[in-house]
Design a protein around this motif. Sequence first.
Motif, short mmCIF file in Angstrom:
data_model
loop_
_atom_site.label_atom_id
_atom_site.label_comp_id
_atom_site.label_asym_id
_atom_site.label_seq_id
_atom_site.Cartn_x
_atom_site.Cartn_y
_atom_site.Cartn_z
N HIS A 36 0.84 -1.20 0.00
CA HIS A 36 0.00 0.00 0.00
C HIS A 36 0.87 1.25 0.00
O HIS A 36 2.02 1.22 0.44
N THR A 37 0.31 2.35 -0.46
CA THR A 37 1.01 3.62 -0.50
C THR A 37 0.62 4.46 0.72
O THR A 37 -0.55 4.57 1.05
N CYS A 38 1.61 5.07 1.34
CA CYS A 38 1.36 5.93 2.50
C CYS A 38 0.71 7.23 2.02
O CYS A 38 1.23 7.88 1.11
N LYS A 44 5.64 3.64 -1.21
CA LYS A 44 4.87 2.41 -1.41
C LYS A 44 5.60 1.22 -0.81
O LYS A 44 6.80 1.09 -0.96
N GLY A 45 4.86 0.39 -0.11
CA GLY A 45 5.42 -0.84 0.42
C GLY A 45 5.82 -0.80 1.88
O GLY A 45 6.24 -1.81 2.43
N LYS A 46 5.72 0.33 2.53
CA LYS A 46 6.12 0.44 3.93
C LYS A 46 4.93 0.54 4.88
O LYS A 46 5.09 0.73 6.07
N LYS A 58 6.18 2.67 8.06
CA LYS A 58 7.50 2.46 8.66
C LYS A 58 8.47 3.57 8.29
O LYS A 58 9.41 3.84 9.02
N LYS A 59 8.25 4.22 7.17
CA LYS A 59 9.18 5.24 6.71
C LYS A 59 9.01 6.57 7.44
O LYS A 59 9.96 7.11 7.98
N CYS A 60 7.77 7.08 7.48
CA CYS A 60 7.56 8.40 8.09
C CYS A 60 6.99 8.32 9.51
O CYS A 60 6.94 9.32 10.22
#
Length: 86
Positions: A36-38, A44-46, A58-60
């Motif tokens: 999924h896209t944040c 995408k993917g996190k 997980k990224k932001c």
Amino acid sequence: MGKTKVVGIAGRYGTRYGSTLRKKIRDILEKRYSPHTCPFCGHKGKVYRLSTGVWACKKCGAKWAGGAYMPKTESAKLFSDIIIRE
């Protein structure tokens, strides 16, 4: 285990519950586990699910409420378009 070509990820249920229900579960699980896209950082993917309806990136590090199986439901997409127009 038997063949899981038709039911895919729902093959873990074996021959239980019937093929029609396993196909419906397959569709739900494929939506849940697809990348999924944040909505905040666009990566995408996190995105992963913390609990039912609670999603995080997980990224932001953003957390938000979404659907049970998807971070953004179809009705939320519709309502956001309506809210933006007004």
